[in-house]
Motif scaffolding. Structure first.
Motif, PDB file in Angstrom:
ATOM      1  N   THR A 254     -73.743 132.658 103.510  1.00  0.00           N
ATOM      2  CA  THR A 254     -73.239 133.223 102.257  1.00  0.00           C
ATOM      3  C   THR A 254     -72.185 134.280 102.527  1.00  0.00           C
ATOM      4  O   THR A 254     -71.154 134.358 101.849  1.00  0.00           O
ATOM      5  N   VAL A 257     -68.986 132.484 103.674  1.00  0.00           N
ATOM      6  CA  VAL A 257     -68.343 131.799 102.552  1.00  0.00           C
ATOM      7  C   VAL A 257     -67.640 132.800 101.646  1.00  0.00           C
ATOM      8  O   VAL A 257     -66.526 132.550 101.144  1.00  0.00           O
ATOM      9  N   LYS A 262     -65.484 128.204 100.702  1.00  0.00           N
ATOM     10  CA  LYS A 262     -66.467 127.165 100.921  1.00  0.00           C
ATOM     11  C   LYS A 262     -65.904 126.064 101.828  1.00  0.00           C
ATOM     12  O   LYS A 262     -64.746 125.679 101.700  1.00  0.00           O
ATOM     13  N   THR A 286     -74.840 126.180  96.177  1.00  0.00           N
ATOM     14  CA  THR A 286     -73.422 126.262  96.557  1.00  0.00           C
ATOM     15  C   THR A 286     -72.685 124.940  96.380  1.00  0.00           C
ATOM     16  O   THR A 286     -71.451 124.921  96.315  1.00  0.00           O
ATOM     17  N   ILE A 288     -72.506 122.495  98.600  1.00  0.00           N
ATOM     18  CA  ILE A 288     -71.887 122.112  99.878  1.00  0.00           C
ATOM     19  C   ILE A 288     -72.657 120.950 100.482  1.00  0.00           C
ATOM     20  O   ILE A 288     -73.892 120.955 100.535  1.00  0.00           O
TER      21      ILE A 288
END
Length: 395
Positions: A254, A257, A262, A286, A288
């Protein structure tokens, strides 16, 4: 060889005169020889004719030649035993071997060159090259500072300092100074079919995660979580700790990012830190994509595995850690040097930070002819990874 005054025919004729009744003293006075010489002739050639005397002379000459050849072979064998533990490869080694034979065994230069197999012109040659004392000293200093760097990276570092010498000259001095890096034997080799995929050449296209392990001076083990950008080769994070859980991994990701943006996807192995519920929740929040490699196939996560190998070889094996604070400070310093100073061979010996700077804020490459010319597609990466649409929580 000294030539004899009398031939075999003359000696046989003198002996015939003695057999005919001439006295020894009269024959010695007549032919200008001593009586001892006459009796030596008689003991050697007595009762022989001319052909037999010639045959005896030929046998003596042949025997003398054989003795000489045997002596020369024995001398060659002794000389080769002197050079048994020396490698006679290259003119420098042969020149040293010839000098050794001349000094120890007293051989002539011609004889020593025949034994070693060297050209006499090469042995007598004296180099006219410059000593390059300052360059050699600086090369040794850099090699001592970067003990696991080869001549190519040392050449890049010298070029940054303004050294105009070419890479061939640096390679020659590198070998002459004995700075070659000893290669550590690999413990295992990857086998099987490697299937490449195309990776878009832009920052944050894909990240790779993996752990590397080491221990403190007191024997306690610790681990380092490495996060690498597969395109720019930057190390985005290296977090050392004695224990790193899935929640800790989520917090560190986190933070990265928030600082960098991202990634398109993340690749890792199937460790419990990456397959736990905390990572499942983090990926869902997120958005991802997370890719898991096949179990037991670290080659499918080759980028971070390569980084781990460089970190192990150039840093962990060369550094002593006393405690966690010491490890954190040293790891941070090495990562800063890796990103900003260390030339990377796959980036044409640019640093990862310099290569990343060639991208614009939107991820496009700068159109500068002086910079690297690369395809919009990054080099293929070994894959075969699992690509589930959603993560499955690990028990």
């Amino acid at each position: 060889m000294k030539r004899a005054r009398f031939t075999e025919e003359q000696i046989i004729a003198v002996l015939k005169e003695h057999e005919a009744g001439a006295k020894t003293a009269d024959l010695a006075r007549k032919h200008g020889i001593s009586e001892a010489t006459f009796y030596n002739w008689k003991s050697k050639y007595g009762g022989m004719d001319v052909s037999e005397a010639r045959r005896l002379k030929a046998l003596e000459d042949e025997n003398a030649k054989l003795k000489k050849l045997l002596a020369e072979q024995m001398l060659d064998a002794a000389a080769l035993r002197e050079l048994l533990f020396k490698k006679m490869v290259g003119p420098v080694a042969k020149r040293a071997g010839v000098a050794h034979l001349k000094a120890v065994m007293g051989l002539s230069e011609r004889r020593a060159c025949l034994i070693v197999g060297a050209d006499r012109k090469a042995v007598r040659y004296r180099s006219r090259r410059r000593p390059d004392t300052e360059l050699r000293g600086r090369l040794r200093e850099l090699a001592n500072e970067r003990r696991r760097f080869g001549y190519r990276r040392l050449f890049i570092l010298l070029r940054r300092e303004g050294e105009p010498s070419g890479i061939n000259r640096i390679h020659r001095l590198y070998r002459e100074e004995g700075l070659a890096v000893r290669k550590r034997r690999a413990r295992r080799k990857a086998v099987g079919v490697r299937v490449p995929i195309l990776l878009e050449a832009r920052p944050n296209a894909r990240w790779s995660l993996d752990f590397v392990y080491d221990q403190f001076a007191n024997g306690r083990r610790f681990r380092v979580l490495n996060i690498v950008d597969d395109v720019t080769k930057e190390c985005l994070g290296a977090i050392p700790d004695t224990s790193i859980s899935g929640r800790r991994v989520a917090r560190e990701l986190t933070t990265i990012v928030a600082r960098r943006g991202k990634p398109g996807s993340i690749v890792s192995d199937n460790g419990t830190e990456f397959t736990c519920n905390a990572m499942l929740v983090w990926c869902k929040e997120t958005g991802i994509d997370w890719h898991f490699i096949a179990p037991g196939k670290p080659i499918q996560n080759a980028f971070v595995e390569s980084f781990n190998g460089r970190m192990r070889d150039e840093f962990l094996n060369e550094t002593l850690f006393f405690d966690l604070d010491d490890a954190r400070s040293k790891v941070a310093a090495w990562i800063a040097d890796y990103n900003g100073e260390r030339p990377h061979s796959s980036l044409k010996y640019q640093t990862p930070a310099a290569y990343a700077a060639t991208f614009t804020a939107t991820g496009d490459r700068l159109r500068n002819p002086d910079q690297l010319r690369r395809s919009p597609v990054a080099p293929p990466a070994p894959l075969g990874v699992q690509n589930p649409e959603t993560l499955t929580a690990a028990g």
